[in-house]
Motif scaffolding. Sequence first.
Motif, short mmCIF file in Angstrom:
data_model
loop_
_atom_site.label_atom_id
_atom_site.label_comp_id
_atom_site.label_asym_id
_atom_site.label_seq_id
_atom_site.Cartn_x
_atom_site.Cartn_y
_atom_site.Cartn_z
N TRP A 48 0.46 5.07 9.85
CA TRP A 48 -0.44 4.43 10.09
C TRP A 48 -0.33 3.48 11.36
O TRP A 48 -1.54 3.05 12.18
CB TRP A 48 -0.04 3.06 9.52
N ARG B 45 2.52 1.84 -3.12
CA ARG B 45 1.93 2.59 -4.30
C ARG B 45 1.36 4.15 -3.79
O ARG B 45 1.62 4.65 -4.54
CB ARG B 45 -0.17 1.75 -3.96
N LYS B 46 1.52 4.51 -2.68
CA LYS B 46 1.20 5.81 -2.52
C LYS B 46 2.98 6.34 -2.82
O LYS B 46 2.57 7.73 -3.84
CB LYS B 46 0.99 5.86 -0.57
N TYR C 281 1.22 -1.59 -0.03
CA TYR C 281 -0.43 -0.17 -0.32
C TYR C 281 1.08 1.07 -0.09
O TYR C 281 0.83 2.01 -1.01
CB TYR C 281 -1.29 0.33 1.39
N PHE C 282 2.16 1.08 0.82
CA PHE C 282 2.38 1.90 0.54
C PHE C 282 3.20 2.34 -0.59
O PHE C 282 3.92 3.18 -1.14
CB PHE C 282 3.80 2.52 2.22
N SER D 290 5.19 6.92 6.45
CA SER D 290 3.76 6.46 6.03
C SER D 290 3.85 5.31 7.06
O SER D 290 2.38 5.23 7.71
CB SER D 290 3.54 5.88 4.54
N CYS E 119 10.15 5.04 -7.09
CA CYS E 119 9.49 3.35 -7.10
C CYS E 119 10.57 3.16 -7.91
O CYS E 119 10.63 1.84 -6.93
CB CYS E 119 8.41 3.11 -7.19
N ASN F 227 2.72 6.81 -7.06
CA ASN F 227 1.82 8.45 -6.80
C ASN F 227 2.59 9.84 -6.72
O ASN F 227 1.89 10.65 -7.09
CB ASN F 227 0.64 8.05 -5.99
N GLU F 228 3.47 9.52 -5.31
CA GLU F 228 4.15 11.09 -5.56
C GLU F 228 5.07 10.82 -6.63
O GLU F 228 5.12 11.82 -6.88
CB GLU F 228 5.48 10.50 -4.29
#
Lengths: 195, 105
Positions: free
Chosen positions: A190, A134-135, A131-132, A186, A144, A138-139
């Motif tokens: 969380w 993926r975040k 999940y992180f 992140s 990545c 998106n940044e």
Amino acid sequence: MDDNEWYGLVRDGADEGWKLVWERVVEPESRSMRSAEMMERFSLTAGDLMGMLFDDMIGRRKIDLYRGEGSFEGWLKRYVRGYVLNADPNKHGEISIDHAHPDADGEGEAMTLPVQDRETLRVEAWRMTLYFFRKLWNEDPERCYIHLLKTRFFLTSEEIREFLDVSSAANVDQIFSRSVKFMRESWRKWEAGGK
Amino acid sequence: MKTPGDKTIAFSFHSHPTKDMKMRWQAKLTFPPGSTAETVLPITVVDGDGNPVESAVFEFAGQKLDVRDGEASMTYADFVAGKHSVPIWLHRPGMKPVPGVPIFA
């Protein structure tokens, strides 16, 4: 006195049987190296252990669970050891001793039930990592790619610079450092929100 | 712009988690050892059952790539040019487009 006879006396609550429980089970266990230190730490006395054992055996009829397999002394010691371990205020789970094998070595740790499912935690950690990631994508997807090239393909900063046409190896290191920081933060956010 | 001469690098992507197996897909972009700007990078695209996607458009790195029998391609230079592009989609005829994400593995 053999085990059957002793068991009968204890089951019937006879003083003679319980005197032996004290002499052969509770008192030696409370003096043992593995229990003495913990008992002191948890303010537990041998008398407390005797009381708990009596409550369980006679009050809750746990004595009926003894099947005559292995020594009676060893079977009782497992209960006593369980009380000591269960007194740990940091232990939030329960200790089940009902199904402890009477022939086991008397190591109380074997009776400890896990209070958290490690497999579930592992899956959860992996799921959150994805999940992180993926975040992070998106940044900036480049972060990545650098993250993967460093941590999965073990490329050097210079190799990554050439791979992704980044201006310098120092820049690669900087981007990687940011991506690690992003993942860590992140996680931290969380965990702070999850607890 | 070049990849290490002794390593094959591959990035994988899959569809956003969905219960519907028909909507799932997975794609793999491979960089052969020693790739340079003109090198054509193979991309394989399979569905939720692991079968090659017959026909689709794979939107990735700012490009819309034709997928035929589970295969697509792009040049290394195009990949680098689109390295900051976020959207990943698989458009299949007769189906809703399905977004994708990178796999951290």
